[in-house]
Design a protein around this motif. Structure first.
Motif, PDB file in Angstrom:
ATOM      1  N   UNK A  31       0.814  -1.259  -0.036  1.00 43.54           N
ATOM      2  CA  UNK A  31       0.115   0.145   0.107  1.00 43.54           C
ATOM      3  C   UNK A  31       1.039   1.270  -0.048  1.00 43.54           C
ATOM      4  N   UNK A  32       0.722   2.241  -1.014  1.00 44.38           N
ATOM      5  CA  UNK A  32       1.373   3.347  -0.949  1.00 44.38           C
ATOM      6  C   UNK A  32       2.550   3.447  -1.875  1.00 44.38           C
ATOM      7  N   UNK A  33       2.940   2.209  -2.475  1.00 41.09           N
ATOM      8  CA  UNK A  33       3.869   2.274  -3.457  1.00 41.09           C
ATOM      9  C   UNK A  33       3.484   2.926  -4.969  1.00 41.09           C
ATOM     10  N   UNK A  34       4.416   3.579  -5.544  1.00 43.50           N
ATOM     11  CA  UNK A  34       4.333   4.137  -6.863  1.00 43.50           C
ATOM     12  C   UNK A  34       4.089   3.219  -7.799  1.00 43.50           C
ATOM     13  N   UNK A  35       3.067   2.964  -8.697  1.00 42.23           N
ATOM     14  CA  UNK A  35       3.057   2.209  -9.841  1.00 42.23           C
ATOM     15  C   UNK A  35       3.313   3.392 -11.031  1.00 42.23           C
ATOM     16  N   UNK A  36       4.477   3.129 -11.792  1.00 42.05           N
ATOM     17  CA  UNK A  36       4.362   4.137 -12.979  1.00 42.05           C
ATOM     18  C   UNK A  36       3.995   3.347 -14.436  1.00 42.05           C
ATOM     19  N   UNK A  37       3.059   3.750 -14.708  1.00 37.38           N
ATOM     20  CA  UNK A  37       2.409   2.998 -16.261  1.00 37.38           C
ATOM     21  C   UNK A  37       3.195   3.936 -17.393  1.00 37.38           C
ATOM     22  N   UNK A  38       3.940   2.919 -18.405  1.00 38.50           N
ATOM     23  CA  UNK A  38       4.199   3.577 -19.436  1.00 38.50           C
ATOM     24  C   UNK A  38       3.826   2.929 -20.619  1.00 38.50           C
ATOM     25  N   UNK A  39       3.280   3.743 -21.479  1.00 33.94           N
ATOM     26  CA  UNK A  39       2.333   3.330 -22.483  1.00 33.94           C
ATOM     27  C   UNK A  39       3.092   4.124 -23.806  1.00 33.94           C
TER      28      UNK A  39
END
Length: 254
Positions: free
Chosen positions: A194-202
């Motif tokens: 919980x609280x971790x940053x997920x960076x999505x790259x499209x």
């Protein structure tokens, strides 16, 4: 004297530009090199005033927008945030403009899309899941055809041909109703905290979707994405889940 005159002229531009809408500002940047250079300063008073008028003070004063340090970048992130008109009826967008809240409705899976979808270029955004994940918590992308609500607790994002998702609970990739394998490809890969940053790259040029977690690149998750407009999306089942999304812009390689 020339420097004083130039500073005075810049002040006049700041005052005038701060009252113009964003479409007009874009046109102003095309008028001459001086105006273009002036508006390229993403922290000048023009962008600061637009931020103050548009964004909630709660968002401006929080750590949520720490990944977008300039006023113009914060403004851009707001216009790419969750769409209050493109979400399940069991979801609402909080006053900060960047966080969705899923109401505690039994036997329901609920999804939300961002305001702006992408068909060209390379784009990155961050997703932060606050609170328990529940049995299914999926982050990814979807077209406008993907459903936003269904009965039961299921992986809604990735349940059909119109969406692609990563289930943070069991580290499975999902598309067209099938598990597409484990992700990331690591032995005993840790699950989301919980609280971790997920960076999505499209990458619409290479037709791929990738993820980072805590700034570590996890590899390409999906290849061969269609030539359609694709929107940042999530689906959730846990009551009172809150999920924030901040658009970053073009990803930085390396």
């Amino acid at each position: 004297m020339d420097g004083i005159a130039l500073n005075a002229s810049d002040h006049v531009l700041e005052v005038i530009f701060s009252y113009l809408d964003l479409h007009t500002l874009r046109n102003c940047a095309l008028v001459c090199k001086r105006w273009y250079r002036f508006l390229r300063d993403e922290n000048n008073d023009v962008w600061r005033m637009h931020c103050i008028r548009t964004l909630a003070q709660e968002a401006l004063s929080s750590d949520l927008l720490s990944s977008v340090p300039t006023y113009k970048a914060k403004l851009r992130a707001f216009y790419h945030a969750w769409n209050p008109n493109d979400c399940s009826r069991n979801v609402y967008i909080k006053p900060n403009g960047f966080t969705l809240h899923r109401n505690p409705v039994a036997q329901s899976t609920d999804a939300c899309r961002g305001k702006i979808g992408f068909r060209h270029g390379r784009h990155a955004w961050e997703v932060i899941w606050e609170g328990p994940l529940g049995t299914v918590a999926v982050v990814g992308i979807a077209t406008k055809e993907a459903p936003l609500l269904c009965h039961g607790y299921v992986a809604l994002l990735g349940s059909d041909e119109h969406s692609w998702g990563w289930n943070l609970v069991d580290n499975h990739l999902l598309h067209n109703g099938d598990a597409q394998g484990s992700y990331p490809l690591l032995n005993n890969a840790p699950t989301y905290q919980i609280g971790e940053k997920i960076r999505v790259i499209l990458d619409c040029d290479d037709n791929t979707l990738s993820f980072e977690k805590n700034y570590e690149f996890l590899g390409v998750a999906f290849r061969g994405l269609p030539d359609k407009r694709l929107y940042p999306s999530v689906s959730a089942v846990y009551g009172n889940s809150e999920i924030s999304m901040v658009y970053i812009g073009p990803p930085l390689d390396g």
